[in-house]
Design an enzyme around this catalytic site. Structure first.
Site, short mmCIF file in Angstrom:
data_model
loop_
_atom_site.label_atom_id
_atom_site.label_comp_id
_atom_site.label_asym_id
_atom_site.label_seq_id
_atom_site.Cartn_x
_atom_site.Cartn_y
_atom_site.Cartn_z
N SER A 44 -4.96 -4.62 -22.47
CA SER A 44 -5.87 -6.12 -22.10
C SER A 44 -5.05 -6.18 -20.69
CB SER A 44 -5.09 -7.20 -22.78
OG SER A 44 -3.58 -6.81 -22.30
N GLY A 45 -5.27 -4.68 -19.99
CA GLY A 45 -5.03 -4.44 -18.91
C GLY A 45 -5.95 -4.92 -17.98
N GLY A 98 0.96 -3.27 -4.71
CA GLY A 98 0.52 -2.84 -3.64
C GLY A 98 -0.59 -3.49 -3.70
N GLU A 145 -1.26 2.33 3.13
CA GLU A 145 -0.85 2.93 2.01
C GLU A 145 -1.41 4.21 2.30
OE1 GLU A 145 -0.62 1.69 -2.03
OE2 GLU A 145 -0.74 -0.36 -1.57
N HIS A 193 6.79 8.15 -8.55
CA HIS A 193 6.36 6.78 -7.24
C HIS A 193 7.88 7.72 -6.72
CE1 HIS A 193 6.61 3.24 -4.51
NE2 HIS A 193 5.40 3.37 -5.20
N ARG A 214 2.06 10.50 -2.30
CA ARG A 214 3.42 9.99 -3.28
C ARG A 214 4.21 11.24 -3.56
NH1 ARG A 214 1.23 5.36 -7.00
NH2 ARG A 214 1.11 3.43 -5.02
N GLU A 217 -5.87 4.33 -17.01
CA GLU A 217 -4.94 4.97 -17.51
C GLU A 217 -5.11 6.03 -18.59
OE1 GLU A 217 -0.04 5.96 -16.21
OE2 GLU A 217 -0.69 3.86 -15.86
N ARG A 276 -2.86 11.57 -7.95
CA ARG A 276 -4.13 9.87 -7.58
C ARG A 276 -3.79 8.96 -6.64
NH1 ARG A 276 -3.04 4.57 -8.12
NH2 ARG A 276 -0.84 4.50 -8.98
N SER A 285 -5.93 2.60 -8.40
CA SER A 285 -5.83 2.36 -10.36
C SER A 285 -6.38 1.20 -10.57
CB SER A 285 -4.13 3.05 -10.63
OG SER A 285 -3.40 1.67 -9.57
#
Length: 496
Positions: free
Chosen positions: A9-10, A45, A111, A222, A266, A351, A362, A367
């Protein structure tokens, strides 16, 4: 009417569900927590997309390819950046209130590895929460069926076709198609920014159903999770606003590894942090945001500001301790550009999927965009139906020799093994050791919970993929071959 079950449910799952329903499908959303309990809700972010004339989809694509270390899929990246602006407008139409400048334009953040500021944010650093709330409201307004606190146990495969799911407890939900949107598997690692629910459920279920996976060796760490209290992400956007990383001597060490310093990709920054920590007795490095000032920090990053202060730290006055943590899985279930997997009737988005847009690493804030773009495409594809265009491809796990002696399985033991041997820095000896332990645990008759069994299965595939790729590339860093990238002997992927 096509019956569709969406698991997760994202942003990817809810977008897929809404598009499927708007195109005539009967949709049931299944989520193992409450509807808002997702990785999306914690995204700080923002979401990267081209929304200004000074920017271009070509520039966004170039940045995505560069971050992906040459292993991105060009067609998938073109879809991502080309359809991104339309998905932003869709989110606005569904009620997402992005932050604006005084003249009414989108406020855009910079970023790492982006050529220009193109990251939209909401509520300062509450972008994911804003998106989650808006999409949740849209789902409720559309009267879609939602099954909360329902854990996926397995997929139902009949005649080579997915025909539904089985929930923990044995209940079966029949469907013409299933869309997996269960997120990643951050709980594989001892240190992660992911919530407790990120146990690789969809990937594991797809593996048991015979679906192809790829790129599981590419785990993004991260660079900046708070090193005080429970792990908490400190967004890359903080460094984009001017914060810097320093060691105990107050030196900005990131420039030792990359000319972009703290705004390098990253994986580079995360490994720089790890090296600096090792050089100072594993003490955390520090993020110095004092130059931004208390007012700016509270205004631009209210969520992070509250979390930092709740831990008794004043980041406007002194640098705060941070450490790398597992954050995002670039690989997953292989799909085409519409979310179809190698098993008919099964789709994967977000994802959980390996679309090819991330390659080996990435690009920051791609994302959420991936979830919106490919969630929409999968929802529309499942409604359109038609013949399954992809030939079945089965993923097989290379047999590993089980360790002669292994400690009893526990999730903590698994996480420590993965952190030590399949984390930021890897080598053959460590990966072989991890592979043997995982094989021993898999062969043990001791019963495991559904989530622990899923983590163990996904861990075995992550380690197998990391062993097969004998050179370093992107987020996959081999200390025994730090300079040369190589292609693994078997790379299972579908034409996209």
């Amino acid at each position: 009417m096509t019956a569709v079950v969406v698991v997760g449910s994202g942003i990817a799952g809810l977008t897929a569900a809404l598009h499927a329903a708007e195109n005539g499908c009967h949709v049931t959303i299944v989520t193992k927590g409450a509807l808002p309990d997702t990785n999306t809700r914690w995204a700080q972010g923002g979401i990267a997309a081209v929304t200004h004339p000074a920017d271009s989809v070509a520039s966004h694509a170039a940045d995505t390819h560069t971050a992906g270390a040459g292993l991105t899929d060009a067609a998938a990246v073109d879809v991502l950046v080309g359809e991104g602006p339309a998905r932003i407008l869709e989110l606005v139409s569904r009620g997402v209130t992005f932050d604006r400048t005084p003249d009414g334009d989108f406020a855009r953040g910079l970023e790492a590895a982006h050529a220009v500021p193109r990251v939209l944010h909401a509520g300062g650093d509450a972008t994911g929460a804003e998106i989650q709330a808006a999409l949740g409201s849209a789902v409720r307004a559309a009267h879609l069926t939602v099954r909360e606190h329902a854990l996926l146990r397995d997929l139902v495969v009949e005649g080579g076709h997915v025909t539904g799911i089985v929930l923990d407890g044995g209940e079966r939900l029949d469907a013409d198609a299933v869309i997996l949107a269960t997120g990643g598997a951050g709980q594989l690692y001892a240190h992660t920014t992911n919530p407790l629910g990120a146990t690789g459920d969809g990937i594991a279920a797809a593996l048991r159903a015979g679906a192809a996976v790829a790129d599981l060796e590419f785990v993004q760490f991260h660079p900046t999770a708070l090193a005080v209290g429970a792990p908490f992400l400190v967004s890359e956007a903080v460094r984009g606003e001017g914060a810097v990383l320093i060691d105990d001597a107050g030196r900005r060490f990131c420039f030792d590894a990359h000319p972009d310093g703290e705004l390098a990709p990253r994986d580079v920054v995360a490994r720089s942090n790890a090296r600096a920590m090792a050089a100072q007795g594993d003490r955390p490095v520090r993020l110095d945001a004092t130059a931004l000032g208390a007012e700016r920090l509270a205004q631009r990053f209210p969520t992070i500001d509250a979390a930092v202060r709740a831990r008794g730290l004043d980041w406007a006055r002194e640098p705060i301790p941070v450490t790398p943590a597992a954050h995002y899985l670039m690989g997953g279930i292989v799909t085409d550009l519409d979310g179809r997997t190698s098993v008919p009737g099964l789709y994967a988005v977000g994802e959980t999927a390996r679309t090819g847009v991330h390659g080996a690493n990435r690009l920051a804030s791609n994302s959420l965009l991936e979830g919106a773009v490919f969630g929409a495409r999968a929802g529309e594809a499942v409604a359109a139906g038609g013949a399954w265009p992809i030939p079945p491809v089965s993923t097989t796990l290379a047999e590993a020799e089980a360790a002669a002696e292994a400690p009893p399985f526990s999730r903590e033991a698994l996480q420590q093994v993965m952190w030590a041997h399949a984390g930021l820095v890897r080598d053959a000896a460590g990966l072989d050791h991890a592979s043997g332990l995982l094989a021993a645990w898999a062969a043990s008759p001791a019963p495991l919970s559904v989530e622990d069994a899923n983590l163990l299965l996904v861990a075995r595939h992550v380690v197998a993929a990391a062993r097969a790729r004998t050179g370093s590339v992107g987020a996959h860093f081999r200390a025994d071959a730090p300079a040369a990238a190589s292609v693994p002997p078997v790379q299972e992927a579908l034409a996209c």
